[in-house]
Design a protein around this motif. Sequence first.
Motif, PDB file in Angstrom:
ATOM      1  N   VAL A  70       0.729  -1.196   0.004  1.00 37.39           N
ATOM      2  CA  VAL A  70       0.100   0.360  -0.148  1.00 37.39           C
ATOM      3  C   VAL A  70       0.722   1.092  -0.087  1.00 37.39           C
ATOM      4  CG1 VAL A  70      -1.327   1.336   1.387  1.00 37.39           C
ATOM      5  CG2 VAL A  70      -2.179  -1.193   0.767  1.00 37.39           C
ATOM      6  N   GLN A  71       2.152   0.737   0.925  1.00 29.85           N
ATOM      7  CA  GLN A  71       2.366   2.653   0.841  1.00 29.85           C
ATOM      8  C   GLN A  71       3.419   2.973  -0.422  1.00 29.85           C
ATOM      9  OE1 GLN A  71       4.134   4.525   3.638  1.00 29.85           O
ATOM     10  NE2 GLN A  71       4.054   5.634   1.420  1.00 29.85           N
ATOM     11  N   GLN A  72       3.685   1.663  -1.405  1.00 30.39           N
ATOM     12  CA  GLN A  72       4.357   1.569  -2.630  1.00 30.39           C
ATOM     13  C   GLN A  72       3.611   1.943  -3.484  1.00 30.39           C
ATOM     14  OE1 GLN A  72       6.999  -1.579  -4.316  1.00 30.39           O
ATOM     15  NE2 GLN A  72       6.917  -2.741  -2.036  1.00 30.39           N
ATOM     16  N   LEU A  73       1.996   1.878  -3.276  1.00 33.95           N
ATOM     17  CA  LEU A  73       0.673   2.157  -4.394  1.00 33.95           C
ATOM     18  C   LEU A  73       0.628   3.929  -4.067  1.00 33.95           C
ATOM     19  CD1 LEU A  73      -1.592  -0.446  -3.635  1.00 33.95           C
ATOM     20  CD2 LEU A  73      -0.171   0.278  -6.303  1.00 33.95           C
ATOM     21  N   ILE A  74       0.931   4.312  -2.283  1.00 33.93           N
ATOM     22  CA  ILE A  74       0.511   5.519  -2.223  1.00 33.93           C
ATOM     23  C   ILE A  74       1.910   6.662  -3.304  1.00 33.93           C
ATOM     24  CG2 ILE A  74       1.058   7.482  -0.774  1.00 33.93           C
ATOM     25  CD1 ILE A  74      -0.563   4.775   1.475  1.00 33.93           C
ATOM     26  N   ASP A  75       2.874   5.703  -2.800  1.00 28.50           N
ATOM     27  CA  ASP A  75       4.140   6.750  -3.401  1.00 28.50           C
ATOM     28  C   ASP A  75       3.897   6.880  -5.001  1.00 28.50           C
ATOM     29  OD1 ASP A  75       5.097   6.392  -0.800  1.00 28.50           O
ATOM     30  OD2 ASP A  75       7.169   4.944  -1.141  1.00 28.50           O
ATOM     31  N   GLY A  76       3.769   5.623  -5.208  1.00 24.36           N
ATOM     32  CA  GLY A  76       3.428   6.196  -6.780  1.00 24.36           C
ATOM     33  C   GLY A  76       1.564   6.821  -6.615  1.00 24.36           C
ATOM     34  N   LEU A  77       0.754   6.725  -6.449  1.00 21.79           N
ATOM     35  CA  LEU A  77      -0.283   7.238  -6.862  1.00 21.79           C
ATOM     36  C   LEU A  77       0.001   9.017  -6.850  1.00 21.79           C
ATOM     37  CD1 LEU A  77      -3.842   5.523  -5.729  1.00 21.79           C
ATOM     38  CD2 LEU A  77      -3.350   6.652  -8.066  1.00 21.79           C
ATOM     39  N   SER A  78       0.790   9.269  -5.529  1.00 21.35           N
ATOM     40  CA  SER A  78       0.739  10.777  -5.585  1.00 21.35           C
ATOM     41  C   SER A  78       1.513  11.357  -6.132  1.00 21.35           C
ATOM     42  CB  SER A  78       1.587  11.109  -3.841  1.00 21.35           C
ATOM     43  OG  SER A  78       2.818  10.610  -4.210  1.00 21.35           O
ATOM     44  N   LYS A  79       2.370  10.688  -7.536  1.00 23.45           N
ATOM     45  CA  LYS A  79       2.998  11.049  -8.803  1.00 23.45           C
ATOM     46  C   LYS A  79       1.698  11.501  -9.354  1.00 23.45           C
ATOM     47  CE  LYS A  79       7.498   9.147  -7.076  1.00 23.45           C
ATOM     48  NZ  LYS A  79       8.560   8.574  -7.500  1.00 23.45           N
TER      49      LYS A  79
END
Length: 219
Positions: free
Chosen positions: A40-49
């Motif tokens: 989920v943290q990886q998805l947040i990192d990618g999504l926020s970009k």
Amino acid sequence: MLQPSTLKFLKSLRSNNNKVWFDEHKAEYLAAKADFEGMVQQLIDGLSKQDISLQGLQVKDCVFRIYKDVRFAKDKTPYKTHLGAFFQAGGKKSNLAGYYFHLEPGGHSMAGGGIWMPAAPELKKLRQEIDYNFEAFEQLISGKEFIKHFGKVEGEALKNAPQGYQPDHPAIAYLKLKSLIVSHPFTDEACMQSSIVKEILKTFSLMQPLIQFINRAMD
């Protein structure tokens, strides 16, 4: 990439959905939880970009608890047999449209998004937005890649046209919807590949114009 042990735990939980078994396997649950939250943290990192409205989101804002509220449910089993996270501005309790990842063994995992059963005032705004800008809405859900990935926009629908709209309205199929949802499935094998985060982010990117259309209606 998710560990095989995470899916194995969820599969076992489906067959042993009771507190005694869960307590005996608490360490396995905590390992699965940590594995999922890392993803989920990886998805947040990618999504926020990709979507700057999601900048500042934290894992705890997105992940749903595995414990069920069974007070009004016919099914009294105490635990969900999946793990899920919803990514939207303001966190999972916001009334805005967002992006969702659902991890459930047996080929039931998926990445989806949209808005589910909004309250009457928000649903009224959304219908008005579709009515006023149907050409733009139709264009964004009829793209070749969109259809290939999601098929069509889905949701529970009214039997009749909603109040204020005629049955022959060009957008009536969408105006009847009480939710606007799209989804793309992932196999168990796909969820354990190193490319899974990239594939989910690609899926979220394809649905982003729809998410933004819905959220503009909420302003």
